[in-house]
Enzyme design. Structure first.
Site, short mmCIF file in Angstrom:
data_model
loop_
_atom_site.label_atom_id
_atom_site.label_comp_id
_atom_site.label_asym_id
_atom_site.label_seq_id
_atom_site.Cartn_x
_atom_site.Cartn_y
_atom_site.Cartn_z
N ARG A 108 0.83 -1.20 0.00
CA ARG A 108 0.00 0.00 0.00
C ARG A 108 0.86 1.25 0.00
O ARG A 108 1.80 1.37 0.77
CB ARG A 108 -0.92 0.00 1.23
CG ARG A 108 -1.83 1.20 1.30
CD ARG A 108 -2.90 1.04 2.37
NE ARG A 108 -2.38 1.21 3.72
CZ ARG A 108 -3.14 1.23 4.80
NH1 ARG A 108 -4.44 1.02 4.72
NH2 ARG A 108 -2.61 1.40 6.00
N SER A 109 0.53 2.18 -0.90
CA SER A 109 1.23 3.48 -0.88
C SER A 109 0.28 4.58 -0.44
O SER A 109 0.58 5.35 0.46
CB SER A 109 1.84 3.79 -2.25
OG SER A 109 0.85 3.85 -3.26
N HIS A 112 -5.81 4.16 -1.96
CA HIS A 112 -6.99 4.58 -2.75
C HIS A 112 -7.59 3.45 -3.58
O HIS A 112 -8.50 3.71 -4.36
CB HIS A 112 -6.61 5.75 -3.67
CG HIS A 112 -6.65 7.07 -2.98
ND1 HIS A 112 -7.58 8.04 -3.28
CD2 HIS A 112 -5.89 7.57 -1.99
CE1 HIS A 112 -7.37 9.10 -2.51
NE2 HIS A 112 -6.34 8.84 -1.72
N GLY A 183 1.27 3.74 -6.45
CA GLY A 183 0.11 3.17 -7.10
C GLY A 183 -0.49 4.07 -8.15
O GLY A 183 -0.98 3.60 -9.19
N TYR A 190 -3.96 10.06 -14.40
CA TYR A 190 -4.45 11.17 -15.20
C TYR A 190 -4.84 12.34 -14.30
O TYR A 190 -5.14 12.16 -13.11
CB TYR A 190 -5.67 10.75 -16.04
CG TYR A 190 -6.95 10.68 -15.25
CD1 TYR A 190 -7.80 11.78 -15.18
CD2 TYR A 190 -7.32 9.54 -14.55
CE1 TYR A 190 -8.98 11.75 -14.44
CE2 TYR A 190 -8.49 9.49 -13.82
CZ TYR A 190 -9.32 10.59 -13.76
OH TYR A 190 -10.47 10.55 -13.02
N ASN A 491 -6.98 1.89 -12.51
CA ASN A 491 -6.92 2.48 -11.17
C ASN A 491 -8.29 2.69 -10.55
O ASN A 491 -8.38 3.16 -9.42
CB ASN A 491 -6.14 3.80 -11.21
CG ASN A 491 -4.66 3.59 -10.92
OD1 ASN A 491 -4.21 2.47 -10.74
ND2 ASN A 491 -3.89 4.68 -10.87
N TYR A 492 -9.35 2.35 -11.29
CA TYR A 492 -10.69 2.25 -10.71
C TYR A 492 -11.02 0.76 -10.62
O TYR A 492 -11.90 0.25 -11.31
CB TYR A 492 -11.73 2.98 -11.57
CG TYR A 492 -11.59 4.47 -11.61
CD1 TYR A 492 -10.80 5.17 -10.71
CD2 TYR A 492 -12.26 5.22 -12.59
CE1 TYR A 492 -10.67 6.55 -10.77
CE2 TYR A 492 -12.15 6.60 -12.64
CZ TYR A 492 -11.35 7.25 -11.74
OH TYR A 492 -11.25 8.63 -11.80
#
Length: 555
Positions: A108-109, A112, A183, A190, A491-492
């Site tokens: 984890r970074s 999100h 991440g 974007y 990323n979603y």
């Protein structure tokens, strides 16, 4: 004597059934700490970096950066321990020891991940979390127009540190400013300058601050540091161009543990302009949004206008309407902005009083939704304004959605309390970069990206209703979005699209979601994965799998 033997047997049975005995956490932790000591470059009290459920701060650390509160509930699987490294050598030892002891890792970074995959494992237990939040160093080199930023730093912290050095430098990453850089950039990243400069993982057209013609290279990220499955610390040169390609858009958790990026800064004008203009159905929202779809990807590349679609009350009696909010950044002053909108989008009715002239760093505060007059120092607090219970899904549109379909969408929005649909324009630089340039493939021909989001504040609410709603809207818009594959933004994260079952998930199974995220780039990612992590040590529910043994070595 018989009684004492019977009592002894009873005690043994109770102990064997006790969770405190069968739990693997205690021996794993002890063995893990001893292994870290053996593999450390110098003595260090590693126990101070390891948190178990017995620590009073365990829950606070676990929840510290978790954006989706759905995965912080007591019913969600919890890690055996959380490890918070202070430097790269700590992570190298973690990888070596986790492999040696068979410990499944989540990395984890920024926390999100829409499905909580960086700190929750539904498919493998026990597991542990490596939380990179303490790796937050940022070094800005204005003369070189570059910056080194560690994995646990947020994009907001990067923006702030850039602004300390210059008002005419920026970086084209996300508008949400609490994103962990590892991440975020791994998935492409974007933001409001994507039409000008592409993704954070792109910047294909700039060398220093002089614009040149496209030469097939990506320079927004110009170097990286990653710890591979063997515990080696690699940079761009030592990892090779295939792996460097994969980590810039191939998403996190598949290839190693990213520890830092070297990014190229981009020029921004000393004056930029932001605005938000809202239109309800009663003010012609339907027709205005229809026009926005036609021109959003063709506007001046300096102009980014996204649309937030929500419900709003119009009276005390609870009557509701749809509001469309046009939220924008223009890389220039208000006078030139008004010339652009008057020529290309007069239907919006943008007026001088709607425009806020400011500098780039303050525009990032505005676009993240902070209250007016909030200072950029707020980024140093790593505050996440979107921390809530939610479910999200994504789409890409290549054609205009008809007005009749928009009217049907509004009806869907009225079905839940707090729906949100966000339309993000593409075009500009995004259309000039080939699909295969990075793993992120959503390029030429894409008009806009769609996010469907249902959120709720109370854990006791009808969760199924909110989750079902996103599925209904997703199904409703199927005729109007990309097809074969129906594309989605990695990323979603969305487990509805498919998921790995365990370490041995096949490429064919993973292609169900992989081709939606990456199109044909998925298969190149599989080959890179096979080369760098053939045993699939770095894995999660939607990670890239390696080729099966019988297919390796083939072209």
């Amino acid at each position: 004597m018989v009684h004492s033997v019977s009592s002894l047997l009873s005690i043994i049975v109770v102990l064997l059934l006790s969770p405190y005995v069968i739990s693997v956490s205690i021996p794993i932790q002890d063995s893990f700490l001893k292994c870290l000591e053996r593999n450390s470059e110098s003595p260090f009290p590693f126990s101070t970096l390891l948190y178990t459920p017995k620590n009073s701060t365990f829950t606070a650390i676990l929840q510290s950066s978790a954006q989706n509160l759905r995965f912080t509930l007591p019913s969600s699987p919890k890690p055996e321990f959380i490890f918070t490294p202070l430097k790269e050598s700590h992570i190298q030892a973690v990888v070596i020891c986790s492999k040696e002891l068979g410990i499944h890792l989540r990395i984890r970074s920024g926390g999100h991940d829409y499905e909580g995959l960086s700190y929750v494992s539904e498919i493998e237990r026990p597991f542990s979390v490596v939380d990179l939040a303490k790796l937050r160093s940022i070094r800005i080199d204005i003369e070189d127009n570059s910056a080194w930023v560690q994995a646990g730093a947020t994009n907001g912290e990067l923006y702030y540190r850039i602004s300390e050095k210059s008002e005419t430098h920026g970086f084209p990453a996300g508008t949400c400013t609490s994103l962990g850089m590892a991440g975020h950039v791994s998935g492409g990243a974007y933001g409001a300058m994507l039409r000008k400069y592409g993704l954070a993982a792109d910047n294909s057209f700039f060398v220093g601050f002089k614009e040149i013609s496209f030469i097939g290279k990506s320079d927004n990220v110009i170097d990286a540091r990653i710890i591979d499955v063997r515990g080696r610390l690699l940079d761009r040169k030592s990892m090779g161009e295939d792996l460097f390609w994969a980590i810039r858009g191939g998403a996190g958790g598949s290839f190693g543990i990213l520890t830092a990026w070297k990014v190229k800064l981009v020029p921004v004008p000393s004056t930029v302009t932001v605005f938000t203009v809202a239109k309800t159905l009663e003010q012609g929202a339907n027709k205005i949004l229809y026009k926005w779809q036609q021109i959003a990807d063709k506007l001046d590349e300096d102009l980014f206008i996204r649309v937030y679609v929500q419900t709003a009350n119009t009276s005390n009696e609870g009557k509701r309407t749809i509001t469309t909010s046009y939220n924008a950044l223009f890389l220039g002053d208000a006078d030139r902005l008004l010339q652009v909108t008057e020529h290309s989008f007069p239907e919006l009715g943008l007026a001088r009083q709607d425009c806020i002239e400011t500098n780039w760093i303050n525009s990032t505060v505005y676009l993240d939704g902070f209250p007016n007059n909030t200072l950029p120092e707020v980024f140093l607090e790593r505050r996440n304004l979107l921390k809530t219970y939610f479910k999200g899904k994504s789409d890409y549109a290549r054609e205009v959605i008809p007005e009749t379909a928009l009217e049907g969408l509004w009806e869907k929005l009225f079905e839940v309390e707090s729906p949100l649909v966000i339309l993000t324009p593409y075009g500009g630089m995004m259309s000039k970069i080939p699909e295969s340039q990075t793993p992120f493939p959503h390029r030429k021909g894409t008009k806009f990206k769609i996010l469907y989001w249902s959120r709720w504040q109370d854990a006791e609410e009808n969760v199924a209703n909110h989750i079902d709603w996103t599925g209904k809207v997703y199904k409703f818009l199927a005729p109007y979005v990309s097809k074969s594959p129906r594309e989605a933004y990695v990323n979603y994260r969305d487990l509805d699209l498919g998921m790995n079952k365990n370490r041995s998930t096949s490429v064919e199974e993973a292609s169900a979601f992989g081709t939606k995220f990456f199109k044909d780039n998925f298969y190149r990612l599989v080959h890179v994965k096979t080369e760098v992590d053939p045993d699939n040590f770095f894995r999660h529910e939607q990670s890239i799998p390696p080729l099966p043994l019988h297919m390796r070595g083939r072209n």
